[in-house]
Design a protein around this motif. Structure first.
Motif, mmCIF file in Angstrom:
data_model
loop_
_atom_site.group_PDB
_atom_site.id
_atom_site.type_symbol
_atom_site.label_atom_id
_atom_site.label_comp_id
_atom_site.label_asym_id
_atom_site.label_seq_id
_atom_site.Cartn_x
_atom_site.Cartn_y
_atom_site.Cartn_z
ATOM 1 N N CYS A 10 27.602 42.965 -26.754
ATOM 2 C CA CYS A 10 26.339 42.376 -26.347
ATOM 3 C C CYS A 10 25.224 43.236 -26.940
ATOM 4 O O CYS A 10 25.261 44.454 -26.817
ATOM 5 C CB CYS A 10 26.222 42.357 -24.833
ATOM 6 S SG CYS A 10 27.564 41.467 -24.015
ATOM 7 N N ILE A 11 24.267 42.601 -27.552
ATOM 8 C CA ILE A 11 23.175 43.314 -28.202
ATOM 9 C C ILE A 11 21.855 42.813 -27.632
ATOM 10 O O ILE A 11 21.661 41.604 -27.482
ATOM 11 C CB ILE A 11 23.197 43.075 -29.722
ATOM 12 C CG1 ILE A 11 24.531 43.529 -30.304
ATOM 13 C CG2 ILE A 11 22.033 43.779 -30.398
ATOM 14 C CD1 ILE A 11 24.759 43.102 -31.731
ATOM 15 N N ARG A 12 20.966 43.755 -27.353
ATOM 16 C CA ARG A 12 19.632 43.395 -26.875
ATOM 17 C C ARG A 12 18.675 44.520 -27.214
ATOM 18 O O ARG A 12 19.083 45.653 -27.450
ATOM 19 C CB ARG A 12 19.620 43.161 -25.375
ATOM 20 C CG ARG A 12 19.883 44.439 -24.583
ATOM 21 C CD ARG A 12 19.901 44.169 -23.090
ATOM 22 N NE ARG A 12 20.319 45.349 -22.369
ATOM 23 C CZ ARG A 12 19.485 46.205 -21.776
ATOM 24 N NH1 ARG A 12 18.195 45.991 -21.827
ATOM 25 N NH2 ARG A 12 19.943 47.258 -21.145
ATOM 26 N N SER A 13 17.402 44.201 -27.242
ATOM 27 C CA SER A 13 16.401 45.236 -27.466
ATOM 28 C C SER A 13 15.309 45.215 -26.406
ATOM 29 O O SER A 13 14.582 46.183 -26.269
ATOM 30 C CB SER A 13 15.787 45.101 -28.863
ATOM 31 O OG SER A 13 15.167 43.846 -29.005
ATOM 32 N N SER A 14 15.207 44.140 -25.656
ATOM 33 C CA SER A 14 14.158 44.051 -24.636
ATOM 34 C C SER A 14 14.700 44.426 -23.266
ATOM 35 O O SER A 14 15.878 44.250 -22.963
ATOM 36 C CB SER A 14 13.572 42.636 -24.587
ATOM 37 O OG SER A 14 14.527 41.733 -24.107
ATOM 38 N N HIS A 15 13.816 44.933 -22.432
ATOM 39 C CA HIS A 15 14.196 45.328 -21.072
ATOM 40 C C HIS A 15 14.484 44.111 -20.190
ATOM 41 O O HIS A 15 15.297 44.176 -19.275
ATOM 42 C CB HIS A 15 13.085 46.181 -20.450
ATOM 43 C CG HIS A 15 13.458 46.801 -19.143
ATOM 44 N ND1 HIS A 15 14.372 47.825 -19.048
ATOM 45 C CD2 HIS A 15 13.049 46.524 -17.872
ATOM 46 C CE1 HIS A 15 14.510 48.168 -17.775
ATOM 47 N NE2 HIS A 15 13.720 47.400 -17.052
ATOM 48 N N ASP A 16 13.856 42.982 -20.490
ATOM 49 C CA ASP A 16 14.033 41.787 -19.654
ATOM 50 C C ASP A 16 15.232 40.920 -20.049
ATOM 51 O O ASP A 16 15.444 39.860 -19.478
ATOM 52 C CB ASP A 16 12.756 40.950 -19.645
ATOM 53 C CG ASP A 16 12.445 40.319 -20.997
ATOM 54 O OD1 ASP A 16 13.179 40.573 -21.984
ATOM 55 O OD2 ASP A 16 11.447 39.574 -21.073
ATOM 56 N N LEU A 17 16.029 41.364 -21.012
ATOM 57 C CA LEU A 17 17.281 40.710 -21.439
ATOM 58 C C LEU A 17 17.066 39.345 -22.092
ATOM 59 O O LEU A 17 18.015 38.595 -22.282
ATOM 60 C CB LEU A 17 18.254 40.559 -20.259
ATOM 61 C CG LEU A 17 18.519 41.783 -19.401
ATOM 62 C CD1 LEU A 17 19.494 41.446 -18.288
ATOM 63 C CD2 LEU A 17 19.023 42.937 -20.227
ATOM 64 N N SER A 18 15.848 39.022 -22.460
ATOM 65 C CA SER A 18 15.562 37.694 -23.016
ATOM 66 C C SER A 18 16.110 37.499 -24.432
ATOM 67 O O SER A 18 16.275 36.365 -24.873
ATOM 68 C CB SER A 18 14.054 37.442 -23.025
ATOM 69 O OG SER A 18 13.397 38.390 -23.855
ATOM 70 N N ASP A 19 16.410 38.589 -25.107
ATOM 71 C CA ASP A 19 16.904 38.473 -26.479
ATOM 72 C C ASP A 19 18.390 38.820 -26.601
ATOM 73 O O ASP A 19 18.869 39.154 -27.675
ATOM 74 C CB ASP A 19 16.085 39.365 -27.410
ATOM 75 C CG ASP A 19 16.209 40.844 -27.063
ATOM 76 O OD1 ASP A 19 16.683 41.164 -25.958
ATOM 77 O OD2 ASP A 19 15.820 41.678 -27.895
ATOM 78 N N MET A 20 19.126 38.693 -25.509
ATOM 79 C CA MET A 20 20.546 39.046 -25.467
ATOM 80 C C MET A 20 21.357 38.188 -26.434
ATOM 81 O O MET A 20 21.176 36.973 -26.502
ATOM 82 C CB MET A 20 21.089 38.867 -24.054
ATOM 83 C CG MET A 20 22.517 39.310 -23.868
ATOM 84 S SD MET A 20 22.745 41.087 -23.946
ATOM 85 C CE MET A 20 22.005 41.605 -22.415
ATOM 86 N N VAL A 21 22.238 38.828 -27.195
ATOM 87 C CA VAL A 21 23.126 38.148 -28.133
ATOM 88 C C VAL A 21 24.560 38.580 -27.829
ATOM 89 O O VAL A 21 24.833 39.761 -27.647
ATOM 90 C CB VAL A 21 22.778 38.503 -29.600
ATOM 91 C CG1 VAL A 21 23.764 37.848 -30.553
ATOM 92 C CG2 VAL A 21 21.358 38.090 -29.928
ATOM 93 N N TYR A 22 25.459 37.618 -27.771
ATOM 94 C CA TYR A 22 26.880 37.875 -27.544
ATOM 95 C C TYR A 22 27.628 37.652 -28.853
ATOM 96 O O TYR A 22 27.452 36.623 -29.512
ATOM 97 C CB TYR A 22 27.419 36.931 -26.462
ATOM 98 C CG TYR A 22 28.914 36.952 -26.301
ATOM 99 C CD1 TYR A 22 29.547 38.023 -25.688
ATOM 100 C CD2 TYR A 22 29.696 35.900 -26.747
ATOM 101 C CE1 TYR A 22 30.932 38.050 -25.532
ATOM 102 C CE2 TYR A 22 31.078 35.907 -26.582
ATOM 103 C CZ TYR A 22 31.677 36.987 -25.978
ATOM 104 O OH TYR A 22 33.049 37.005 -25.825
ATOM 105 N N ILE A 23 28.447 38.632 -29.252
ATOM 106 C CA ILE A 23 29.238 38.528 -30.474
ATOM 107 C C ILE A 23 30.705 38.779 -30.134
ATOM 108 O O ILE A 23 31.026 39.740 -29.444
ATOM 109 C CB ILE A 23 28.749 39.528 -31.537
ATOM 110 C CG1 ILE A 23 27.302 39.204 -31.911
ATOM 111 C CG2 ILE A 23 29.660 39.506 -32.761
ATOM 112 C CD1 ILE A 23 26.665 40.164 -32.859
ATOM 113 N N ASP A 24 31.569 37.903 -30.613
ATOM 114 C CA ASP A 24 33.010 37.973 -30.363
ATOM 115 C C ASP A 24 33.709 37.964 -31.726
ATOM 116 O O ASP A 24 33.698 36.957 -32.425
ATOM 117 C CB ASP A 24 33.429 36.771 -29.523
ATOM 118 C CG ASP A 24 34.864 36.835 -29.043
ATOM 119 O OD1 ASP A 24 35.561 37.832 -29.315
ATOM 120 O OD2 ASP A 24 35.295 35.872 -28.378
ATOM 121 N N ASN A 25 34.277 39.108 -32.120
ATOM 122 C CA ASN A 25 34.930 39.255 -33.417
ATOM 123 C C ASN A 25 36.448 39.220 -33.276
ATOM 124 O O ASN A 25 37.005 39.899 -32.418
ATOM 125 C CB ASN A 25 34.558 40.596 -34.062
ATOM 126 C CG ASN A 25 33.141 40.647 -34.532
ATOM 127 O OD1 ASN A 25 32.684 39.750 -35.221
ATOM 128 N ND2 ASN A 25 32.432 41.698 -34.166
#
Length: 90
Positions: A10-25
């Protein structure tokens, strides 16, 4: 020998989690064969086997729905727990 692994992150840069990205390799012998990225919203194949697997998995609406739900159910859920237990205490 052969080596298979599956890495999720899981990748994010904002504190509010609005830009959360899930990656499954899905990885075979250190090469990513198939990847699900929540920004893309579907599986992408990077090898011949990966392309055929991605095609089959993308046609399974239940599997896609489950992967897409991981942003909320896995990533954001765990990030909120982490923030409450560690990050907000400092």
């Amino acid at each position: 020998g052969y080596f298979y692994s599956r890495w999720t992150k899981c990748i994010r840069s904002s504190h509010d989690l609005s830009d959360m990205v899930y990656i499954d390799n899905y990885i075979f012998n250190k090469d990513v064969v198939v990847q699900f990225n929540s920004t893309v919203g579907e599986f992408v194949g990077y090898t011949e086997l990966g392309v055929s697997s991605a095609r089959a998995w993308n046609s399974d609406s239940g599997r896609l729905q489950g992967e897409r739900a991981q942003v909320e159910g896995y990533c954001k859920h765990n990030a909120e727990l982490y923030q409450a237990a560690i990050a907000d205490k400092s």
